[in-house]
Design a protein around this motif. Structure first.
Motif, PDB file in Angstrom:
ATOM      1  N   CYS A  11     -36.871  -2.603  37.155  1.00 13.83           N
ATOM      2  CA  CYS A  11     -36.044  -1.740  36.316  1.00 13.83           C
ATOM      3  C   CYS A  11     -34.569  -2.085  36.468  1.00 13.83           C
ATOM      4  N   GLU A  12     -33.819  -1.729  35.457  1.00 17.71           N
ATOM      5  CA  GLU A  12     -32.372  -1.965  35.376  1.00 17.71           C
ATOM      6  C   GLU A  12     -31.726  -0.744  34.742  1.00 17.71           C
ATOM      7  N   LEU A  13     -30.495  -0.456  35.128  1.00 15.80           N
ATOM      8  CA  LEU A  13     -29.678   0.471  34.362  1.00 15.80           C
ATOM      9  C   LEU A  13     -28.825  -0.370  33.431  1.00 15.80           C
ATOM     10  N   VAL A  14     -28.730   0.030  32.190  1.00 14.39           N
ATOM     11  CA  VAL A  14     -27.958  -0.703  31.195  1.00 14.39           C
ATOM     12  C   VAL A  14     -26.768   0.166  30.789  1.00 14.39           C
ATOM     13  N   ILE A  15     -25.578  -0.402  30.976  1.00 16.39           N
ATOM     14  CA  ILE A  15     -24.345   0.298  30.631  1.00 16.39           C
ATOM     15  C   ILE A  15     -23.442  -0.689  29.890  1.00 16.39           C
ATOM     16  N   ASP A  16     -23.142  -0.354  28.659  1.00 17.33           N
ATOM     17  CA  ASP A  16     -22.244  -1.176  27.845  1.00 17.33           C
ATOM     18  C   ASP A  16     -22.725  -2.630  27.757  1.00 17.33           C
ATOM     19  N   GLY A  17     -24.035  -2.813  27.621  1.00 19.54           N
ATOM     20  CA  GLY A  17     -24.610  -4.147  27.468  1.00 19.54           C
ATOM     21  C   GLY A  17     -24.840  -4.917  28.757  1.00 19.54           C
ATOM     22  N   ILE A  52     -28.841  -9.507  30.320  1.00 15.60           N
ATOM     23  CA  ILE A  52     -30.257  -9.829  30.212  1.00 15.60           C
ATOM     24  C   ILE A  52     -30.677  -9.595  28.769  1.00 15.60           C
ATOM     25  N   ASP A  53     -31.468 -10.521  28.244  1.00 14.07           N
ATOM     26  CA  ASP A  53     -32.051 -10.338  26.921  1.00 14.07           C
ATOM     27  C   ASP A  53     -33.187  -9.329  27.066  1.00 14.07           C
ATOM     28  N   LEU A  54     -32.975  -8.122  26.591  1.00 13.90           N
ATOM     29  CA  LEU A  54     -33.967  -7.060  26.727  1.00 13.90           C
ATOM     30  C   LEU A  54     -34.938  -7.087  25.548  1.00 13.90           C
ATOM     31  N   ASP A  55     -35.621  -8.205  25.420  1.00 14.37           N
ATOM     32  CA  ASP A  55     -36.626  -8.423  24.385  1.00 14.37           C
ATOM     33  C   ASP A  55     -37.665  -7.297  24.444  1.00 14.37           C
ATOM     34  N   PRO A  56     -37.893  -6.581  23.338  1.00 14.59           N
ATOM     35  CA  PRO A  56     -38.842  -5.463  23.336  1.00 14.59           C
ATOM     36  C   PRO A  56     -40.271  -5.872  23.702  1.00 14.59           C
ATOM     37  N   GLU A  57     -40.584  -7.143  23.609  1.00 14.57           N
ATOM     38  CA  GLU A  57     -41.907  -7.610  24.046  1.00 14.57           C
ATOM     39  C   GLU A  57     -42.027  -7.555  25.567  1.00 14.57           C
ATOM     40  N   LYS A  58     -40.876  -7.620  26.259  1.00  7.89           N
ATOM     41  CA  LYS A  58     -40.876  -7.664  27.726  1.00  7.89           C
ATOM     42  C   LYS A  58     -40.282  -6.414  28.374  1.00  7.89           C
ATOM     43  N   TRP A  59     -39.542  -5.618  27.617  1.00 11.24           N
ATOM     44  CA  TRP A  59     -38.820  -4.484  28.174  1.00 11.24           C
ATOM     45  C   TRP A  59     -39.011  -3.231  27.330  1.00 11.24           C
ATOM     46  N   ASP A  60     -39.177  -2.099  27.992  1.00 12.95           N
ATOM     47  CA  ASP A  60     -39.042  -0.793  27.353  1.00 12.95           C
ATOM     48  C   ASP A  60     -37.671  -0.268  27.766  1.00 12.95           C
ATOM     49  N   VAL A  61     -36.905   0.203  26.796  1.00 10.21           N
ATOM     50  CA  VAL A  61     -35.552   0.698  27.074  1.00 10.21           C
ATOM     51  C   VAL A  61     -35.455   2.134  26.561  1.00 10.21           C
ATOM     52  N   ALA A  62     -35.018   3.024  27.468  1.00  9.65           N
ATOM     53  CA  ALA A  62     -34.918   4.442  27.117  1.00  9.65           C
ATOM     54  C   ALA A  62     -33.505   4.940  27.383  1.00  9.65           C
ATOM     55  N   PRO A  63     -32.943   5.711  26.455  1.00 14.90           N
ATOM     56  CA  PRO A  63     -31.616   6.289  26.679  1.00 14.90           C
ATOM     57  C   PRO A  63     -31.690   7.376  27.751  1.00 14.90           C
ATOM     58  N   LEU A  64     -30.620   7.493  28.523  1.00 14.77           N
ATOM     59  CA  LEU A  64     -30.501   8.542  29.537  1.00 14.77           C
ATOM     60  C   LEU A  64     -29.216   9.335  29.232  1.00 14.77           C
ATOM     61  N   PRO A  65     -29.251  10.167  28.193  1.00 14.22           N
ATOM     62  CA  PRO A  65     -28.022  10.855  27.784  1.00 14.22           C
ATOM     63  C   PRO A  65     -27.465  11.780  28.856  1.00 14.22           C
ATOM     64  N   TRP A  66     -28.266  12.158  29.797  1.00 14.64           N
ATOM     65  CA  TRP A  66     -27.844  13.037  30.890  1.00 14.64           C
ATOM     66  C   TRP A  66     -27.173  12.272  32.029  1.00 14.64           C
ATOM     67  N   ALA A  67     -27.305  10.949  32.041  1.00 15.86           N
ATOM     68  CA  ALA A  67     -26.804  10.147  33.158  1.00 15.86           C
ATOM     69  C   ALA A  67     -25.287   9.988  33.085  1.00 15.86           C
ATOM     70  N   ASP A  68     -24.671   9.941  34.241  1.00 14.44           N
ATOM     71  CA  ASP A  68     -23.226   9.790  34.370  1.00 14.44           C
ATOM     72  C   ASP A  68     -22.905   8.306  34.555  1.00 14.44           C
ATOM     73  N   ASP A  69     -22.362   7.688  33.508  1.00 12.85           N
ATOM     74  CA  ASP A  69     -22.073   6.254  33.570  1.00 12.85           C
ATOM     75  C   ASP A  69     -21.063   5.920  34.671  1.00 12.85           C
ATOM     76  N   GLN A  70     -20.064   6.745  34.853  1.00 12.20           N
ATOM     77  CA  GLN A  70     -19.056   6.457  35.876  1.00 12.20           C
ATOM     78  C   GLN A  70     -19.643   6.535  37.277  1.00 12.20           C
ATOM     79  N   ARG A  71     -20.541   7.465  37.498  1.00 12.89           N
ATOM     80  CA  ARG A  71     -21.223   7.553  38.793  1.00 12.89           C
ATOM     81  C   ARG A  71     -21.981   6.258  39.073  1.00 12.89           C
ATOM     82  N   ALA A  72     -22.712   5.772  38.073  1.00 13.47           N
ATOM     83  CA  ALA A  72     -23.481   4.537  38.244  1.00 13.47           C
ATOM     84  C   ALA A  72     -22.560   3.346  38.498  1.00 13.47           C
ATOM     85  N   LEU A  73     -21.470   3.263  37.758  1.00 14.90           N
ATOM     86  CA  LEU A  73     -20.532   2.153  37.951  1.00 14.90           C
ATOM     87  C   LEU A  73     -19.852   2.230  39.319  1.00 14.90           C
ATOM     88  N   ASP A  74     -19.514   3.422  39.755  1.00  8.09           N
ATOM     89  CA  ASP A  74     -18.934   3.585  41.089  1.00  8.09           C
ATOM     90  C   ASP A  74     -19.940   3.187  42.165  1.00  8.09           C
TER      91      ASP A  74
END
Length: 142
Positions: free
Chosen positions: A30-36, A53-75
């Motif tokens: 798994c990966e967190l994706v922020i701003d590409g 990373i090329d997040l090809d839908p054949e190889k990756w499921d990608v789900a939005p996390l609207p509740w997640a704090d991007d700055q917390r993750a970047l910090d």
């Protein structure tokens, strides 16, 4: 910036197949994706890192996390980008179910869970992280 969770699915590499078998899931990483950019800890890359990373839908499921704090993750990335891959924590937490982490070493789902501020980050596999993120998202949408 939005945060997304990317889950690698149906990977045919041997280590990935072992993870998929052990967890009874189609997911192996798994990966967190922020701003590409993708953020995680990767055995192939030696630990915590940021990369495109090329997040090809054949190889990756990608789900939005609207509740997640991007700055917390970047910090969290800034604080841990020197950490190595957490083989010991992976074995202790995922194979032996002891929920133990190792100083300055993390595996992918542990890193992502910690960056999201979830409790007991070493207890998550990619599949359980995906499930809990979906559950949190459904609670907030209700």
């Amino acid at each position: 910036m939005t945060v997304q969770l990317a889950l690698r699915k149906r990977d045919t590499r041997i280590a990935a197949r072992v993870i998929q078998w052990w967890t009874g899931s189609i997911y192996s990483h798994c990966e967190l994706v922020i701003d590409g950019w993708c953020y995680s800890s990767s055995a192939m890359d030696g630990g915590v890192r940021r990369k495109r990373i090329d997040l090809d839908p054949e190889k990756w499921d990608v789900a939005p996390l609207p509740w997640a704090d991007d700055q917390r993750a970047l910090d969290y990335f800034t604080a841990t980008d020197h950490h190595r891959y957490g083989w010991t924590g992976l074995v202790l937490s995922q194979l032996l179910n002891l929920n133990r982490s190792t100083d300055k070493a993390q595996f992918c789902s542990q890193w992502c869970a910690a960056a999201l501020g979830l409790p007991s980050p070493a207890s998550y596999s990619p599949a359980t992280l995906g499930a809990i993120c979906g559950f949190v998202g459904s609670l907030l949408a209700a």
